[in-house]
Structures are given as C-alpha cells and as structure tokens.
Design a protein around this motif. Structure first.
Motif, PDB file in Angstrom:
ATOM      1  N   MET A  58       0.649  -5.814   5.281  1.00 50.41           N
ATOM      2  CA  MET A  58       1.131  -5.230   4.016  1.00 50.41           C
ATOM      3  C   MET A  58       2.387  -4.410   4.288  1.00 50.41           C
ATOM      4  O   MET A  58       2.600  -3.906   5.386  1.00 50.41           O
ATOM      5  CB  MET A  58       0.071  -4.296   3.402  1.00 50.41           C
ATOM      6  CG  MET A  58      -1.213  -4.979   3.023  1.00 50.41           C
ATOM      7  SD  MET A  58      -2.492  -3.772   2.563  1.00 50.41           S
ATOM      8  CE  MET A  58      -2.173  -3.605   0.806  1.00 50.41           C
ATOM      9  N   LYS A  59       3.182  -4.238   3.252  1.00 50.12           N
ATOM     10  CA  LYS A  59       4.263  -3.261   3.318  1.00 50.12           C
ATOM     11  C   LYS A  59       3.655  -1.937   2.853  1.00 50.12           C
ATOM     12  O   LYS A  59       2.804  -1.919   1.968  1.00 50.12           O
ATOM     13  CB  LYS A  59       5.429  -3.670   2.409  1.00 50.12           C
ATOM     14  CG  LYS A  59       6.179  -4.895   2.936  1.00 50.12           C
ATOM     15  CD  LYS A  59       7.052  -4.514   4.135  1.00 50.12           C
ATOM     16  CE  LYS A  59       7.813  -5.705   4.714  1.00 50.12           C
ATOM     17  NZ  LYS A  59       6.982  -6.676   5.425  1.00 50.12           N
ATOM     18  N   CYS A  60       4.108  -0.878   3.465  1.00 55.49           N
ATOM     19  CA  CYS A  60       3.459   0.393   3.142  1.00 55.49           C
ATOM     20  C   CYS A  60       4.448   1.545   3.015  1.00 55.49           C
ATOM     21  O   CYS A  60       5.337   1.706   3.850  1.00 55.49           O
ATOM     22  CB  CYS A  60       2.404   0.721   4.201  1.00 55.49           C
ATOM     23  SG  CYS A  60       1.421   2.162   3.787  1.00 55.49           S
ATOM     24  N   HIS A  61       4.246   2.294   1.966  1.00 52.44           N
ATOM     25  CA  HIS A  61       4.984   3.542   1.758  1.00 52.44           C
ATOM     26  C   HIS A  61       4.222   4.643   2.483  1.00 52.44           C
ATOM     27  O   HIS A  61       3.008   4.569   2.657  1.00 52.44           O
ATOM     28  CB  HIS A  61       5.054   3.782   0.245  1.00 52.44           C
ATOM     29  CG  HIS A  61       4.902   5.196  -0.214  1.00 52.44           C
ATOM     30  ND1 HIS A  61       3.700   5.869  -0.166  1.00 52.44           N
ATOM     31  CD2 HIS A  61       5.776   6.060  -0.774  1.00 52.44           C
ATOM     32  CE1 HIS A  61       3.858   7.081  -0.663  1.00 52.44           C
ATOM     33  NE2 HIS A  61       5.104   7.220  -1.034  1.00 52.44           N
ATOM     34  N   PHE A  62       4.942   5.664   2.935  1.00 49.21           N
ATOM     35  CA  PHE A  62       4.317   6.819   3.568  1.00 49.21           C
ATOM     36  C   PHE A  62       4.829   8.030   2.804  1.00 49.21           C
ATOM     37  O   PHE A  62       6.035   8.248   2.713  1.00 49.21           O
ATOM     38  CB  PHE A  62       4.708   6.861   5.047  1.00 49.21           C
ATOM     39  CG  PHE A  62       4.348   8.134   5.748  1.00 49.21           C
ATOM     40  CD1 PHE A  62       3.068   8.634   5.682  1.00 49.21           C
ATOM     41  CD2 PHE A  62       5.281   8.814   6.517  1.00 49.21           C
ATOM     42  CE1 PHE A  62       2.731   9.807   6.338  1.00 49.21           C
ATOM     43  CE2 PHE A  62       4.962   9.979   7.170  1.00 49.21           C
ATOM     44  CZ  PHE A  62       3.686  10.483   7.084  1.00 49.21           C
ATOM     45  N   MET A  63       3.908   8.814   2.247  1.00 50.17           N
ATOM     46  CA  MET A  63       4.283   9.839   1.276  1.00 50.17           C
ATOM     47  C   MET A  63       5.410  10.752   1.775  1.00 50.17           C
ATOM     48  O   MET A  63       6.444  10.905   1.137  1.00 50.17           O
ATOM     49  CB  MET A  63       3.063  10.679   0.912  1.00 50.17           C
ATOM     50  CG  MET A  63       3.337  11.652  -0.218  1.00 50.17           C
ATOM     51  SD  MET A  63       2.245  13.071  -0.133  1.00 50.17           S
ATOM     52  CE  MET A  63       2.588  13.860  -1.689  1.00 50.17           C
ATOM     53  N   ALA A  64       5.194  11.369   2.934  1.00 53.71           N
ATOM     54  CA  ALA A  64       6.195  12.314   3.439  1.00 53.71           C
ATOM     55  C   ALA A  64       7.467  11.571   3.845  1.00 53.71           C
ATOM     56  O   ALA A  64       8.580  12.082   3.693  1.00 53.71           O
ATOM     57  CB  ALA A  64       5.628  13.090   4.616  1.00 53.71           C
ATOM     58  N   GLY A  65       7.302  10.332   4.358  1.00 54.40           N
ATOM     59  CA  GLY A  65       8.465   9.546   4.770  1.00 54.40           C
ATOM     60  C   GLY A  65       9.345   9.187   3.586  1.00 54.40           C
ATOM     61  O   GLY A  65      10.580   9.275   3.654  1.00 54.40           O
ATOM     62  N   TYR A  66       8.697   8.815   2.494  1.00 54.36           N
ATOM     63  CA  TYR A  66       9.471   8.467   1.301  1.00 54.36           C
ATOM     64  C   TYR A  66      10.185   9.707   0.756  1.00 54.36           C
ATOM     65  O   TYR A  66      11.350   9.648   0.351  1.00 54.36           O
ATOM     66  CB  TYR A  66       8.568   7.869   0.217  1.00 54.36           C
ATOM     67  CG  TYR A  66       9.285   7.706  -1.103  1.00 54.36           C
ATOM     68  CD1 TYR A  66      10.286   6.730  -1.250  1.00 54.36           C
ATOM     69  CD2 TYR A  66       9.024   8.551  -2.179  1.00 54.36           C
ATOM     70  CE1 TYR A  66      10.978   6.604  -2.442  1.00 54.36           C
ATOM     71  CE2 TYR A  66       9.712   8.428  -3.373  1.00 54.36           C
ATOM     72  CZ  TYR A  66      10.690   7.455  -3.499  1.00 54.36           C
ATOM     73  OH  TYR A  66      11.389   7.339  -4.673  1.00 54.36           O
ATOM     74  N   ALA A  85       0.855  -1.191   0.000  1.00 58.15           N
ATOM     75  CA  ALA A  85       0.000   0.000   0.000  1.00 58.15           C
ATOM     76  C   ALA A  85       0.889   1.239   0.000  1.00 58.15           C
ATOM     77  O   ALA A  85       2.046   1.176   0.414  1.00 58.15           O
ATOM     78  CB  ALA A  85      -0.899   0.017   1.233  1.00 58.15           C
ATOM     79  N   TRP A  86       0.331   2.328  -0.509  1.00 62.54           N
ATOM     80  CA  TRP A  86       0.977   3.637  -0.342  1.00 62.54           C
ATOM     81  C   TRP A  86      -0.006   4.484   0.435  1.00 62.54           C
ATOM     82  O   TRP A  86      -1.207   4.495   0.126  1.00 62.54           O
ATOM     83  CB  TRP A  86       1.260   4.296  -1.697  1.00 62.54           C
ATOM     84  CG  TRP A  86       2.415   3.701  -2.439  1.00 62.54           C
ATOM     85  CD1 TRP A  86       3.014   2.494  -2.213  1.00 62.54           C
ATOM     86  CD2 TRP A  86       3.099   4.292  -3.549  1.00 62.54           C
ATOM     87  NE1 TRP A  86       4.028   2.290  -3.114  1.00 62.54           N
ATOM     88  CE2 TRP A  86       4.107   3.380  -3.950  1.00 62.54           C
ATOM     89  CE3 TRP A  86       2.955   5.485  -4.252  1.00 62.54           C
ATOM     90  CZ2 TRP A  86       4.961   3.638  -5.012  1.00 62.54           C
ATOM     91  CZ3 TRP A  86       3.801   5.749  -5.306  1.00 62.54           C
ATOM     92  CH2 TRP A  86       4.805   4.834  -5.677  1.00 62.54           C
ATOM     93  N   ALA A  87       0.506   5.202   1.408  1.00 61.85           N
ATOM     94  CA  ALA A  87      -0.407   5.972   2.258  1.00 61.85           C
ATOM     95  C   ALA A  87       0.093   7.391   2.438  1.00 61.85           C
ATOM     96  O   ALA A  87       1.293   7.652   2.403  1.00 61.85           O
ATOM     97  CB  ALA A  87      -0.534   5.291   3.622  1.00 61.85           C
ATOM     98  N   SER A  88      -0.850   8.287   2.619  1.00 57.80           N
ATOM     99  CA  SER A  88      -0.492   9.646   2.982  1.00 57.80           C
ATOM    100  C   SER A  88      -1.296  10.020   4.217  1.00 57.80           C
ATOM    101  O   SER A  88      -2.357   9.455   4.466  1.00 57.80           O
ATOM    102  CB  SER A  88      -0.792  10.611   1.834  1.00 57.80           C
ATOM    103  OG  SER A  88      -2.129  10.468   1.416  1.00 57.80           O
ATOM    104  N   GLY A  89      -0.768  10.979   4.976  1.00 56.73           N
ATOM    105  CA  GLY A  89      -1.426  11.313   6.233  1.00 56.73           C
ATOM    106  C   GLY A  89      -1.235  10.173   7.215  1.00 56.73           C
ATOM    107  O   GLY A  89      -0.617   9.152   6.899  1.00 56.73           O
TER     108      GLY A  89
END
Lengths: 420, 379
Positions: A53-61, A38-42
């Motif tokens: 799931m493995k997850c991306h975090f917008m600001a973290g990336y 997943a990719w997530a923001s906020g």
C-alpha cells in the motif's frame, strides 16, 4: 568587531526535495493507479508498506506541508470549520485537508492526498488517535487502533512490549489483510527492514560528523534528511542519498570545512522537541549570528537509532523492539523520566554547551516537563537551558522577540560559566 | 436542607483541611486519584480514602516554574498545589496515561514532592475493546490492587473489593436519583449546589456521602416544589475539572436552568456502575470499556458524542447546550468541531465557554451567555 558567522550549506541535502516530492507524488496518484492507500500515525506505516500500500504518515505529511508552505492555508481552513487555534497544529492541518477535499477548496496541489482505505490510529501521542477519530466521524473511514504508550517506569517496559505486539498481531495485521484481501507479507517487511538497516547505518556514520569539533553539519541539515529513515522507509533511494551525504561530510571534514564559517561554532546546542518544519530558515538565522549550532535532539534521534538491532529475519520483533526493546529504551526515553538518561548521553557524546527546549504551544507532549528537565540536567551536567515557545507549522504561534531574548540569555549564561 | 448541604460544602469549600481533618480523626491513608478513569474502589477496598485530585482554590504561582501556562488547568493546578506542599496529606497518588498532559504530571510530582506511594497506570483507549485491550487493562488494575495492598499491609481480597464496589454503586445510584429529581423538577436546587454535592463525593468517604445524599434526596422528594421559570440548558464537557460556581450562577441569573449535564464533576462521574460478580477486577475492567457517556479522551468511534447530545436534549426537551471546555484540553479540542456540526445540523442551539483555572473574563463570558439566552428566546 565580532566574528561574522555564516552557514556552509551542504550540497547533498539539496537532493532530498526531489525524493520527498516523488514520495508524496506517488501517494497522491496511488488511487488513480488502483492502489490501496493507508494513513498512519505513530510508528506504524511499515505495516501498510509491507502490503504494497501507499501510506501517509501523520507527522511526515505535516512536516512536508509545512516545508512546502502549504500549512498556513490548511490551518486557517480548519479554523473556519470550528477548530480552535490551541488545537494540535498537525491535527488542524489534517482537518483543513479533509475540508479541502470535501468541499473542493483549492489548495496547493502538492498538499492534496487521496483519502485512505484504512487509518492506523497509532496512539503514540494521543492526538494522533484523535485525528483518526475525527476522520472516522467526518468521512466514515475504517480505523485500526494501536495504543503505543510511552513508558513512564522502566520496569513497565516488558508488559507494554507484549501488549503492543499483541495489538499488531490481533488488530493491525488482520485489518490490513481484510482491506488488501491477502495475507500479511512478512517477507516484504523483512525487505523493507533490510533497506532501512543499510540506510540507518549510513545515517549513523553521518551522525559522527555532528560530534566533531567543530561540527561538520547541523541538526537542521539532518532534519531535512530524515525522510529515508522514517516515512520513506524501505525505499532504496535513501541509500545513495546517505552515501552521497556521507561522502560530502568526509570530504568536508578532511578539508577542515566546518558547518559554520569561518572557524566553526562557538556554542554547541541540544534541541529538544519537534522540528519547526515551516520555519527552519528562520530558526537557523536565529542561531547562526551567535555562532550557535544545534546538533542533536531527542525527537530526531528517535528513528531507528540502533540499526545494528534491525534483524530482517525477525521483522515484527524488530519493529516492536525499535520502541519497546530493552536495548533501545526508546519508549522510556520519550517519557520524561527516561529522557534525562537519553539527553545526558547526547550531551556527552556531542559535547553540548546548552539546551534549547522547543515548547510547542499546540503540542503538549513534552513541554510540561521541560523546566524540570533543564533543572535536572543542569544539576547533573552543569549545562544551562532555556525554553522557547513556538510551533512546528503554525506561524501565528511564533513570536520572535521572546525567542531572541531567551536565546540571548542562554548564550550569555554559557559565556558567564565559561569565564568562571 | 441547609444543614445537610453544610456536610457537602465542608469538603468543597476547603478540601485540603477537611480531608486532613478526616485523616487525623480516622488515622487512615489518603490516596489521590488522578481523573477521570481510575477506579477509586480499589483504594477504598484497601481501607484508604481515595480522593479525586482537583483544581485548587487559589491562583497558580509556583506551579509556573514547572508547567507552561498553555497547559490544562488540572495539571497546572495539581503541580502548583504539589510544589507548594499543599498535597502533603496524600499518602499516595495514582496517575494514568489518559491524554498527553496527564502522562507528564507524575514526573514533576516525583521530582518535587514524591508521595510515599505512587502508581502509574497505562489505561488504553476503548475503541473496539479487543482481547489484548481487555487483558492488558485487567493486568493494570490487578497491579494497582497488588501494590495498594502491599502499601496498606493487607491483601485486597475479592470480597473487600466487591464490598467497596457495592458502596460506590450505591453512591452512584443515589447521585443518579438526584439528577432524576432535577430533570423532573428543573431548578429545584441551584446548579452550584448540585456541583458541590457531586464534587464532595469525590472527596469524602463514600459511606458518609451516602448518608448525606439519602437525607438530601428524601428532603427533595418530600418537600414542595415551586417550578422555576427559565430556558432549560444542558451542560456539556468540562473534562477533569469542576467549573467555577460563579459561572453556574451566571447561567442561572441570565434565566437559564441547567437540567442535566455530561461534565466530569457531574453525570460523567457516576454514570456507570461496576457489576458485583465473583471477579471484581473483571467487572472494573468491563466498566472501563463502556462507551457512554462518550468520552473524547477515550478513543470512542462507534458512538457519536454529538448524536448522544442531540438525543439527550430531545429527551429532556431542553432548549440548548452550554459547552464548557477545559482550556487546552486536547481531547475536547479535537472533538468539539464535530459535536458543533452535529448540533447545528439538528438545529440545537449551542454556545462555547472556555474554563481556565483563574484567568476567566466573566464580563466576556456574560456577554456571550446573554446573547445565547437571547437566541433561545424570552422566558
């Protein structure tokens, strides 16, 4: 001759890079292992984590890409496909990434991510949803929207809390269940929060050494240490990291070693706004010669500031109350009116001499209110402030001379007031 | 015709004086409504004059003590007007969370020129319009109805609200008729006049505007029409603010005729009616979730703005699109590359012009538009 200030570098913060590299490396290889992504923001990444799931975090990336020096090529790549430079640099960075993936443009390997099975469009800032929408349009990726408003008036908080809670239950969780083909794992969310509670409790112990006079470490040290309480949430590796950091800080304090050699700081600074991830060294070098240290800020204090309120027995309420709970008031503090209260508390707790409002030219989330905030806080606390203009990751928006001049003006104002 | 236009232009040439004069004469409250999503009908039903807040008629000066220059012209201008005391005639203001910048404006207004009435609505994006979204939006609109009713000293009943919706629907329907005439008779009115007709609707009492519009439409329908030569263009974008009339003149002077648009001070403003039902707040809620015309600020994913534009251009048999981008507008900035790609794939010529509040290099814009015209071919 004036004092020649130098940063006393921490040993423990050097341990963070392998942890974040591993985190993003695991995400990069997730699809090869047959895992869902997943990719997530906020503040929404804990929900995919709960499903394994493995997850991306917008600001973290974006911060990671900035930190490893991959931002510039991605930003320029986005501009070649139509993005204008004043567009949010985090947005542009991701558009550059999607172009690299689509067209097979070679970029720094560590910056490449697999496309997700689900995008959680947490609209904490509105651009965070716009980037998900762009991905939907370009790649047809599935979106679970989540509106996360800042709370302008305190009395609005309860009904917005209820709205956010409902969206998670009615929109986000069903989407995750559908993608993963299994029921939402509340137990796993509880486990994640148990680990986070320990990590954030240790982190808060470390925060105390930012309040010492002289300061034992700096905001920049904390900024690079934030991953275990944000996108690495639930990873037990964060606990020994913070234990080690706390141990080092205690030792330093006992031995009287300050963050700035030789005798500690001359100016204690509050930093408002994002962290300039791609330019941490540059900004450190701007403050240090003046004997100035940045110690706290609204954004870095956003991540579970009250671990005592984390209740793994009530995981969903805990997550919602992180931002919308009565005790934390975080969503109120992120809005301009409530920010005065939060910044005021930080000024007092960390004995702040001056305010630096970091105004991102490409992110207009907070910069509009900075001048009025400085005015209000100066009237209340007698603390001067300046606005400096730059960006989190885009080097084309960082002009040194205006930053240097304004910082110089701030320090002279503080000196002037001290002489009164 | 000239006489009718005077009625509209009175408001657009100096909205501050015209609205103040109206207020003095009618002894009613004026409520500033921040663009683009808030239903003015609720303030109208409270017996007040809702006016959509606008980009001002002078250079920003004091405003820069509060807002950095790299923020959107709408916010900079409203703040500048407010701190200069030019908005004192507004008894109330209603703001909303629509984009990053709109959510910060009321803080500066409250700090420097707090109006007697202020409301802040958390209007959500539309996406899939879940029950949570619909019910929350409805709650926000009910809250506005209650607070405006209390401010006005009279309950806003369903009957009053339906009557206002009826008047507003009529206005929208007349404006759509005006646009139909323009589509059929390109160049029948200069683009600057069309803009002023629409903009004045945001500033005037709708009943008065309706009367003027009926007279204008009757004249346009009955007068002869001399076809105007030129390349037909569609104007797109320009969220929240009105473009400079000089820019519209320039487009026409270069041999292009705007035949339609989706700009805010244009078709976007009057595209969608609210239904007359026994649940008017429900009808206004439903309208918020209508997906077209695509609004890049609103979180729409099921309808594509680029495809919508391709369809419109084909239907109109237009030659190209002039994108008017409000400078520093994140929703449009984030969407624009995707629109551009779709238009390019469909072979539709398009040119981008950025709209700032004041610093606009007309010479540079002219060169760009000239090149665009050459791309479209001769007249």
């Amino acid at each position: 001759m004036g004092v020649e200030y130098k940063v006393n570098r921490l040993r423990a913060t050097g341990n963070i890079r392998p942890l974040v590299d591993k985190h993003w490396g695991d995400l990069r290889a997730a699809k090869e292992r047959g895992e869902k992504v997943a990719w997530a923001s906020g503040p929404s990444f804990m929900f995919p984590y709960s499903m394994g799931m493995k997850c991306h975090f917008m600001a973290g990336y974006a911060s990671y890409a900035g930190g490893i020096g991959a931002a510039d090529e991605l930003l320029r790549l986005a501009e070649t496909t139509g993005d204008l430079p004043e567009t949010c640099s985090y947005h542009r960075l991701h558009m550059g990434l999607v172009e690299a993936i689509k067209k097979g443009v070679p970029i720094k390997e560590q910056a490449i991510l697999p496309l997700p099975d689900l995008l959680i469009a947490g609209r904490y800032c509105t651009e965070q949803s716009h980037y998900s929408e762009s991905f939907y349009r370009r790649m047809g990726l599935r979106i679970a929207p989540l509106e996360l408003p800042f709370v302008f008036n305190k009395e609005d908080r309860p009904r917005i809390r209820e709205f956010v809670y409902r969206q998670i239950v009615e929109n986000v969780i069903p989407n995750l269940e559908d993608v993963c083909e299994k029921p939402f794992d509340y137990d796993r969310l509880s486990e994640i929060l148990s680990v986070l509670k320990k990590t954030a409790t240790l982190r808060n112990e470390c925060w105390k050494f930012l309040a010492t006079k002289p300061a034992t470490w700096t905001l920049w040290d904390y900024a690079v240490s934030m991953a275990p309480v944000i996108y690495m949430m639930g990873d037990p590796a964060g606990i020994p990291f913070y234990e080690d950091l706390l141990k080092e800080l205690k030792e330093r304090h006992e031995k009287g070693i300050p963050a700035l050699a030789p005798e500690g700081e001359k100016y204690r600074i509050y930093w408002d706004g994002w962290i300039p991830w791609a330019f941490l060294g540059k900004f450190m070098r701007k403050f240090t010669p003046h004997g100035a240290v940045c110690l706290c800020g609204r954004y870095p204090w956003e991540m579970f500031p009250h671990p005592e309120l984390i209740d793994p027995e009530h995981p969903l309420d805990t997550v919602v109350d992180w931002v919308y709970g009565e005790e934390t008031g975080l969503a109120c503090h992120m809005a301009p009116k409530g920010s005065i209260e939060m910044i005021g508390e930080l000024i007092e707790e960390y004995s702040i001499d001056g305010l630096v409002m970091f105004s991102s030219k490409s992110c207009r989330m907070w910069n509009q209110s900075h001048l009025d905030q400085i005015d209000a806080l100066d009237k209340k606390y007698g603390i001067p402030g300046v606005v400096i203009e730059a960006d989190m990751i885009d080097p084309e928006m960082v002009q040194d001379s205006q930053i240097d001049t304004r910082l110089q003006a701030l320090f002279e104002t503080i000196d002037g007031r001290r002489r009164r | 015709m000239e006489e009718i236009m005077k009625g509209f232009v009175k408001y657009t040439s100096d909205p501050y004086s015209a609205i103040e004069e109206w207020k003095e004469k009618n002894q009613k409250k004026v409520i500033g409504i921040f663009p683009m999503w808030l239903p003015e009908e609720i303030a109208h039903a409270a017996g007040m004059l809702p006016v959509v807040m606008w980009r001002s008629n002078e250079a920003i000066t004091w405003g820069y003590a509060h807002v950095p220059p790299y923020n959107c012209p709408m916010n900079k201008s409203v703040v500048d007007d407010a701190v200069k005391g030019k908005l004192k005639f507004m008894d109330g203001m209603v703001f909303l969370r629509e984009c990053l910048q709109s959510q910060e404006v009321p803080f500066i207004i409250e700090n420097n020129m707090p109006p007697a009435f202020e409301e802040y609505l958390y209007m959500p994006p539309i996406y899939h319009a879940s029950n949570a979204d619909l019910e929350f939006t409805r709650g926000e609109l009910e809250r506005l109805r209650k607070s405006l009713g209390e401010f006005g000293g009279e309950e806003i009943t369903d009957e009053k609200l339906n009557e206002s919706i009826r008047i507003y629907n009529k206005n929208r329907s007349l404006l759509r008729r005006l646009y139909d005439i323009r589509r059929k008779k390109p160049g029948i009115m200069p683009a600057r006049d069309i803009l002023k007709v629409v903009w004045s609707s945001m500033l005037m009492l709708k009943e008065d505007h309706n009367k003027l519009l009926e007279a204008l439409i009757s004249r346009l329908e009955n007068n002869g029409y001399e076809p105007v030569k030129g390349k037909k263009v569609f104007l797109s974008g320009c969220l929240c603010i009105h473009p400079q009339v000089e820019l519209l003149d320039m487009i026409e002077d270069l041999g292009m005729i705007p035949v339609d648009d989706d700009i805010y001070v244009g078709y976007r403003y009057f595209a969608n009616d609210a239904e007359i039902t026994d649940d008017p707040i429900g009808a206004l809620t439903e309208r918020h979730f209508i997906k077209t015309p695509v609004d890049p600020a609103r979180g729409e994913v099921e309808v594509n703005w680029g495809k919508e534009l391709v369809d419109k251009v084909k239907r109109l048999n237009a030659d190209g699109i002039v994108t008017l981008m409000t400078k520093y507008c994140p929703p449009h900035l984030c969407y624009y590359p995707d629109v551009k790609t779709v238009l390019a794939d469909a072979g539709i010529p398009e040119v981008l012009v950025e709209i700032e509040h004041e610093i606009i290099s007309y010479e540079g814009v002219k060169t760009r538009l000239q090149s665009f015209k050459e791309m479209l071919g001769g007249v």
